[in-house]
Every structure is written in structure tokens, then in C-alpha cells.
Design a protein around this motif. Structure first.
Motif, short mmCIF file in Angstrom:
data_model
loop_
_atom_site.label_atom_id
_atom_site.label_comp_id
_atom_site.label_asym_id
_atom_site.label_seq_id
_atom_site.Cartn_x
_atom_site.Cartn_y
_atom_site.Cartn_z
N VAL A 139 -0.63 4.06 0.98
CA VAL A 139 -1.29 4.85 2.03
C VAL A 139 -0.69 4.52 3.39
CG1 VAL A 139 -3.49 5.36 3.15
CG2 VAL A 139 -3.39 4.99 0.67
N GLN A 140 -0.40 3.26 3.63
CA GLN A 140 0.15 2.86 4.93
C GLN A 140 1.47 3.56 5.26
OE1 GLN A 140 -1.34 1.30 7.18
NE2 GLN A 140 -2.87 -0.06 6.29
N TRP B 232 -5.37 0.27 2.13
CA TRP B 232 -4.54 -0.71 1.44
C TRP B 232 -4.40 -0.38 -0.04
CZ3 TRP B 232 -2.24 -3.48 4.98
CH2 TRP B 232 -2.88 -3.67 6.20
N TYR B 233 -4.66 0.87 -0.39
CA TYR B 233 -4.65 1.26 -1.81
C TYR B 233 -3.22 1.40 -2.35
CZ TYR B 233 -4.73 4.33 -5.88
OH TYR B 233 -4.51 4.87 -7.11
N ALA B 234 -3.08 1.01 -3.61
CA ALA B 234 -1.87 1.28 -4.38
C ALA B 234 -2.28 1.38 -5.84
CB ALA B 234 -0.83 0.17 -4.21
N PRO B 235 -1.70 2.30 -6.60
CA PRO B 235 -2.01 2.38 -8.04
C PRO B 235 -1.71 1.04 -8.72
CG PRO B 235 -0.74 4.27 -7.33
CD PRO B 235 -0.72 3.30 -6.19
N GLY B 236 -2.40 0.79 -9.82
CA GLY B 236 -2.26 -0.47 -10.53
C GLY B 236 -0.83 -0.88 -10.82
N ARG C 167 -11.18 0.98 3.34
CA ARG C 167 -10.51 0.11 2.36
C ARG C 167 -9.35 0.82 1.66
NH1 ARG C 167 -14.79 -2.76 -1.47
NH2 ARG C 167 -12.82 -3.75 -2.14
N SER C 168 -9.41 2.16 1.62
CA SER C 168 -8.33 2.90 0.95
C SER C 168 -7.01 2.78 1.70
CB SER C 168 -8.71 4.37 0.81
OG SER C 168 -8.85 4.98 2.08
N SER D 79 0.84 -1.20 0.00
CA SER D 79 0.00 0.00 0.00
C SER D 79 0.87 1.25 0.00
CB SER D 79 -0.91 0.00 1.24
OG SER D 79 -1.48 1.27 1.45
N ASN E 87 -11.46 -4.80 7.21
CA ASN E 87 -10.46 -3.86 7.73
C ASN E 87 -10.59 -3.67 9.24
OD1 ASN E 87 -8.24 -2.08 6.96
ND2 ASN E 87 -9.56 -0.44 7.67
N ARG F 234 0.84 -1.84 -7.65
CA ARG F 234 0.28 -3.08 -7.13
C ARG F 234 0.90 -4.27 -7.87
NH1 ARG F 234 -1.78 -4.65 -2.69
NH2 ARG F 234 -3.09 -2.77 -2.64
#
Length: 745
Positions: free
Chosen positions: A555-556, A704-708, A701-702, A553, A632, A711
Motif C-alpha cells: 500500500v505504501q 502496512w498491508y501486504a498479502p501473505g 492499519r491497512s 507494504s 499508526n 509478507r
């Protein structure tokens, strides 16, 4: 890799332990010589103007004065016949010392500036020969021979930078022994409380021993080829003890958890390595990355902490990954031997319900619970608005230290402080007329008591009627001027004077260099400030990359960085309120002064690294549960339920090893110990307990977000925290009684 280490520990346990014992013995022999190679200086940038001025004085004029002997007449004035006769004998003896140069005194010059205002004290100025460790040894020999009573008529006290080093070196050793005599028993007692059994409580001390002995050997080797600060020893012991406990606590807790769930010893070792072992490796990488940033600074004081800090983290991690699983495999269920009377043998559930309930409470009202905590932390950080910075001087010692008493007397009882003079050096021939004009301009600056040169003594913009020039300050191809002020050393006024002297119009065709203690302060602050963006950038980038590889992620890492900066701002704010503003100075026994620049940077890097340590501890379990399919909120609550008490127990144990330095006599070590311990507790309790679950709930949920593309990069190259985990156990199994340690870990 971790699975292979586990198999090595299982199949070759005794061989691993035998090799470890031999290695520790060899490192102990090598590390025993570390103290003799370490030095008390290192606060200056060797490429700065003040350092180049000092080198030029060494080359052309025999070196700056670094030893001040304050001589007091036992009965009457120092210019009385008996005192003068004894004083001349003292000076004669000093000039015969092979380790001294440039001995100057009131008795052989007649300068009134070297006699106190009341006539009862006089100065003897000298330079101790040698460089760093050699100079310290030479100073010790001279001071030991002359301090105290001299022929019953005079009393001699030693000051100057050589006098400060003379007292600071032994005091460092005494502080270390006292701190460890407090920390080790307390840590052992707390380990017994945390684990509830004697055997498991002793295991973390094994890792700490390996780490500390290993870094002592490392410092001995590095000290043989480059300058290393003696204060690196303090970080080695505190961090070695703390990280040994931290990492071992995580490993032992997971091992006992696996045994309580019914796993065989071998399977428990494997599962411990694939989960807690990976967490230790990632955690060590983040801590080492923060401490490695110290190596970008030119001051060897800071670089030394980088050497020792990275070394102790790496060695503690390696010992945990290789020695600990071997110990656990050999001990097996005997890890729970020696159960203490207060420890309960069993408990229900697999996590800490208190921490889990706290996380769920916070996530029900994230803003409502987080805002008060944030308000307190912001208020604690508010003293940063008035922070000022300085460098170490005699005031870091207690008021009973002789070198500090000498400095106080020079400020209060003499016409200007010769020991704190600015040294202006010109590496060219200068005719007397131009030199006189330059000295006149300098003497007219605000705060200047007098300017000494080979052309005469000047004060208030004109030559002084009494006293010729000092021929020792003139050479065929160089000139030195000593700008003596009555200003408080290291004060804002003293720093402003450095700028004024540097801006004064020099003799035509010359480029003077300005040195001296106050110039070194100005240059040190400037040097550290210039490197801070690079150090901060390295910390941020390496932390972001490691956490991204760990979590997948983007965001983390951002969340972790923001929360860590908030907690560290609060810590340094509190330390500013105490050590700069003087609050609690009577209780803690120190003199308020500007925040020591190098120590503040060090404290930030150490505290940042340790905060990331706990970040990885908590995030590893949350991520593990998230990957098993938990939503989450459940992953956060259950993750904190599993790790909350581990983190809080580890934080208390690590904080104790740092808080022990609160008893140190050297005030900046007191600052470092108390500040680092406070940062650890704030992070483990306020940040991990409240701000992390609040942030995770708000992010949803965001989190754990990462751009494609990133990811996909992580799926291919990312570092998974745990090996493929077994399917979640049925509810009946998860709720079955588990063997317990007294802290629920």
C-alpha cells in the motif's frame, strides 16, 4: 553492511579522508577536460526519418545548410554597385574557407528569394563541415572572422543551427557560473541558519564538492566514447549541490541527536549509519531509478542527463556513506563548533513539535484538511489540458542574440524561410518529367512558398517563370527538393505541412525521406512518445519494488506513487501556464513557446526522483517508530515530528540550487530550474506536511498491508531500514533537554 562501514569510518577515519582528498584531486584533473568534449545538440532520434534524411543529404549532397549569414548593406540596397562588389568579395572569401561547403548567396545566383523584400538584406547560405564538437569549433572560427562589419560596406550576422550553437555553448557556461554564484552563497547562508554552527554547515558542501567533481570526471570519460550534451553540466551542479546538502543534513542531524542524547562519538556514528545511512542508501536508489529511465530515450540530450543524474546520485550517496561518518568521527563534538548568535544551545523534546502538531491536526480531520490542498493542486494542473510540445530553437535565447535576430528577419523580411525548409531526399535516379510533376504537387500544398529542385523552381502548382533549377540538388543517383514555406517554424501549421509532404504521391518506385527542422520536431515528439510508456513503466516498477522492500507494504508504494503524480501534475501545469501560455514572461524574460519535449520529460524524472527522496526520509522514521510498537497515528505524528524540519530544510536548500537557474538566459534551463524547484517545495510542504498524514490516517492499519506470500518474501529478503533499535527511552529521558540546532533538527 552499514555497521561495517561505520566500523571502517571509526577505525580508519584519517585514511578514508586522505584517500578521498587524493581521489577528488585526480577526478578534478580528469573532469577539467569535460567541457571540451560535450556538445550542444542531441535533441533528435538518430533512427528517425528526418535524421536519415539529414545523413543522406550529407552523403549525397555535401550536407544541409547549417549556417546563415544575414548581410545588410550599410547604405542602400544590397544590389547597388558598391554593395554588390563587396558582397561578391565576401562570398569569394567564404568559398576559400576550408571549413565551409556549399556556399550560396544572392550575389552569385541572383535569386530574388535570397534578397529581403526591402532590398537592404541578403542571405549567404553555407554548410560548416565536421560533426558535433568539430563542427561547433569550425563554426566558431568562421563566425568570429566574419561577423560584424565587413569592409565598412556590409554588416554580417550569423544564424542557422550553427549560429545558434555558437551562442548557446558559451551562454550555457555563463548561465552555470551565474547560477552557482547565486546558489552557493545562499545555500551556505541557509545551512548556517539550519544548523546554527559553522562546522556543521560546511560539511554538506564537502559532499557536494565530491559529487560534482566526480561526475565531471565521469562525463569526461563518457564524452570520450559517445555523444554527451553540454547541458548535463547544469544538472550535475544543481543536483550535486542539492543532494550533497540533503544527505549530509540527514546524517548530521541524526549524529547530533545521538550526541545530545548522551551517546559516545563512536556509538553516535554507528547509530547514525544504521539509521540515517540506510535511509540515504534507499533514497539514492529511488532517485537513481527514476533518472536511469532517461537512458531508454534515443536522444543523447536525454541520455546525457541519465548519465550525469545517476552518476551524481551514486557518488553523492557513496560520499555520504563513507566520507561523512569519517568526518563526524574525527570532529566528534566539534561538529557543533562556531555556534551562530541566533542558535539556541538546547531544546526540550526530540522532535519538531510544529510538524508533529500539524500531523495530528491533519489526522483529526483528514478529509477536511486534505481536500482543499488537493483542489489547489488539481487547479494548478489544469493547464495540462492545453499543453503542446516543441523542440529547442533560437527562441530559447534572448532577443539580443544575433542568431535569433537572424531567424526573425528571415521569417519577416524574406519570401519564405530557407533556413527552415523541408528537405525531401530521393535516393534513386529520377527523370526530369517525374521530378517536375512531384515538385509541382508539393508546391501546391497549403503553406508552401516554393519548391526548389534540379528541375526548376515551382510555386502555386506551376513552374516559376524566373530562375532555372539548381543543378547542385541533382545527382546521377539521387535528388533533393527544398520545400520552402512562409509558415512560423515549429507551429501546428508547420507540423501539418510535414505530414502533407510525407503523404504526397512520390515519383514511381521511390521512397522519399523528409527532413528539416520541422520534420525533426515531429519525429522527436513521436520518438519520445513511443518510449514514454517504457520509461514510465521502469520508474513505477523500480519505485514500487524498492519501497516494498523498504516498508514491507504494497500500500505504501501505491500511496507514494499517487501522491507524487498529483504533485508533479501541478508542477508541470504551472510551468505550462508560465512558459507556454506566456504568463510572467515579461518578469522572467523569455519568449512563450510550446513546452520543450525533452526538458519536460527530464523535469518529470528529476522531480519524481527527488519526491521519492523525501518519501524515504519521512517513511523511514515512521516505519522505525511503527516497528518499535507505536500505533499508526503516533508513528506518523512522531515520525513527521522528527523529520519534518529536516525535510523542509532540505527541500528549501535543494530548491535554491534549482531556482538559481531562473536567472539563465536559455529559457528551457529557466523552465527546468524553476519547475524542479517548485516540484520540490510542493512535495516537501503540501504532500509531506498534509497529504501524507491524511492518507495514512484514512488508510489506518491497512497502510502496512501486504498479502501473505509477499509478507513472507519481505521477511526473508526485505531491506530493513534500521538495525535493531534499542528499547524506547523512559519518558524522563525522552523529555530531557537535547542539544539543538536552530531549525530543530
Amino acid at each position: 553492511m552499514f555497521e561495517r562501514i561505520a566500523e571502517l569510518a571509526i577505525r580508519r577515519s584519517r585514511l578514508v579522508l586522505i584517500v578521498t582528498v587524493v581521489a577528488v584531486a585526480l577526478m578534478g584533473v580528469l573532469g577539467a577536460g569535460a567541457f571540451a568534449k560535450l556538445q550542444a545538440g542531441g535533441f533528435d532520434d538518430p533512427s528517425s526519418e528526418s535524421s536519415r534524411a539529414r545523413d543522406l543529404v550529407d552523403e549525397k549532397f555535401g550536407g544541409e545548410t547549417n549556417l546563415v549569414l544575414l548581410v545588410r548593406s550599410s547604405d542602400g540596397r544590397v544590389d547597388a554597385p558598391d554593395a554588390e562588389r563587396t558582397g561578391r568579395a565576401l562570398v569569394s572569401d567564404l568559398k576559400k574557407e576550408s571549413d565551409l561547403d556549399n556556399v550560396v548567396s544572392f550575389w552569385d545566383t541572383g535569386s530574388p528569394d535570397l534578397r529581403s523584400k526591402d532590398g537592404r538584406e541578403a542571405m549567404v547560405l553555407a554548410r560548416v563541415k565536421g560533426h558535433d564538437a568539430e563542427q561547433q569549433e569550425n563554426a566558431k572560427g568562421v563566425i568570429d572572422d566574419y561577423k560584424g562589419s565587413y569592409k565598412g560596406a556590409l554588416t554580417v550576422k550569423a544564424g542557422g543551427s550553427a549560429g545558434v550553437s555558437y551562442e548557446m555553448g558559451p551562454q550555457t557556461g555563463e548561465d552555470l557560473v551565474l547560477a552557482e554564484s547565486i546558489a552557493v552563497p545562499l545555500v551556505l547562508l541557509l545551512l548556517l541558519v539550519v544548523f546554527g554552527t559553522v562546522v556543521s554547515a560546511l560539511l554538506p558542501l564537502v559532499i557536494a564538492l565530491v559529487a560534482i567533481v566526480g561526475v565531471f570526471a565521469q562525463l569526461s570519460l563518457i564524452g570520450s566514447v559517445t555523444d554527451v550534451s553540454i547541458f548535463a553540466i547544469n544538472l550535475t551542479t544543481a543536483l550535486g549541490l542539492g543532494l550533497g546538502v540533503d544527505y549530509a543534513l540527514l546524517m548530521i542531524s541524526r549524529f547530533r541527536e545521538q550526541l545530545a542524547a548522551g551517546a559516545t562519538v563512536e556509538d553516535a556514528v554507528r547509530r547514525t549509519m544504521s539509521t540515517a545511512g540506510r535511509t540515504v542508501a534507499f533514497s539514492a536508489a529511488t532517485v537513481a531509478a527514476a533518472l536511469a529511465a532517461l537512458m531508454v530515450f534515443p536522444q543523447y540530450f536525454l541520455r546525457s542527463f541519465g548519465y550525469s543524474g545517476v552518476g551524481v546520485v551514486v557518488i553523492a550517496a557513496l560520499a555520504t556513506l563513507f566520507v561523512m561518518p569519517a568526518l563526524l568521527n574525527v570532529l566528534g563534538h566539534r561538529v557543533n563548533k562556531g555556534r551562530m548568535p541566533w542558535a539556541k544551545p538546547e531544546r526540550s523534546g526530540s522532535g519538531s513539535s510544529g510538524w508533529g502538531r500539524l500531523a495530528r491536526t491533519v489526522m483529526r480531520r483528514p478529509a477536511l484538511t486534505a481536500l482543499p490542498v488537493l483542489a489547489v493542486l488539481v487547479a494548478a494542473a489544469s493547464p495540462l489540458l492545453g499543453i503542446t510540445f516543441g523542440t529547442a530553437d533560437e527562441r530559447v535565447l534572448s532577443e539580443s542574440a544575433e542568431s535569433r535576430q537572424v531567424a526573425t528577419s528571415l521569417r519577416e523580411n524574406f519570401n519564405g524561410n530557407d533556413a527552415a525548409a523541408l528537405h525531401v531526399v530521393i535516393d534513386k535516379a529520377v527523370d526530369k518529367e517525374q521530378l517536375t510533376a512531384y515538385a509541382t504537387r508539393l508546391s501546391s500544398l497549403d503553406g508552401v512558398a516554393r519548391v526548389e529542385s534540379s528541375a526548376g523552381v515551382h510555386a502555386d502548382g506551376k513552374p516559376r517563370a524566373t530562375g532555372p533549377g539548381n543543378p547542385a540538388l541533382g545527382r546521377p543517383g539521387a535528388q533533393q527538393l527544398n520545400v520552402v514555406s512562409a509558415l512560423t517554424p515549429k507551429s501546428d501549421e508547420a507540423k501539418a505541412l510535414v505530414d502533407d509532404v510525407r503523404e504526397a504521391t512520390p515519383p514511381s518506385g521511390t521512397d522519399p525521406l523528409v527532413g528539416g527542422a520541422d520534420a525533426e520536431l515531429v519525429d522527436s515528439n513521436s520518438s519520445i512518445g513511443a518510449q514514454l510508456p517504457l520509461a514510465a513503466g521502469l520508474i513505477i516498477v523500480t519505485t514500487f519494488v524498492l519501497l516494498f522492500l523498504f516498508t514491507g507494504s504494497v500500500v505504501q508504494p501505491l500511496r507514494a506513487l499517487v501522491l507524487n503524480i498529483i504533485s508533479l501534475g501541478a508542477t508541470i501545469g504551472v510551468m505550462t501556464w508560465i512558459f507556454q501560455d506566456g504568463n510572467l514572461s515579461g518578469l522572467l524574460g523569455f519568449t512563450a513557446q510550446p513546452m520543450e519535449t525533452s526538458m519536460t520529460v527530464l523535469m518529470f524524472c528529476v522531480a519524481f526522483g527527488l519526491s521519492m527522496d523525501y518519501e524515504v526520509f519521512v517513511t523511514s522514521r515512521i516505519k522505525e517508530l511503527h516497528e518499535l510498537g507505536a500505533d499508526n497515528e503516533s508513528a506518523v505524528a512522531d515520525g513527521l515530528g522528527h523529520t519534518g524540519r529536516i525535510v523542509s530544510a532540505a527541500a528549501v536548500l535543494l530548491a535554491v540550487s534549482f531556482f538559481a537557474f531562473g536567472v539563465a538566459e536559455i529559457s528551457f534551463m529557466k523552465l527546468f530550474g524553476l519547475g524542479s524547484g517548485l516540484a520540490i517545495l510542493i512535495d516537501a510542504l503540501a504532500v509531506r506536511g498534509v497529504l501524507v498524514p491524511a492518507a495514512m490516517r484514512l488508510l489506518g492499519r491497512s497502510a502496512w498491508y501486504a498479502p501473505g506470500p509477499l509478507r513472507a518474501f519481505h521477511n526473508r529478503f526485505g531491506l530493513s531500514e534500521s538495525a535493531p533499535a534499542p528499547a524506547p527511552a523512559p519518558e524522563s529521558v525522552r523529555d530531557a533537554p537535547h542539544e539543538k540546532d536552530s531549525a530543530g533538527v
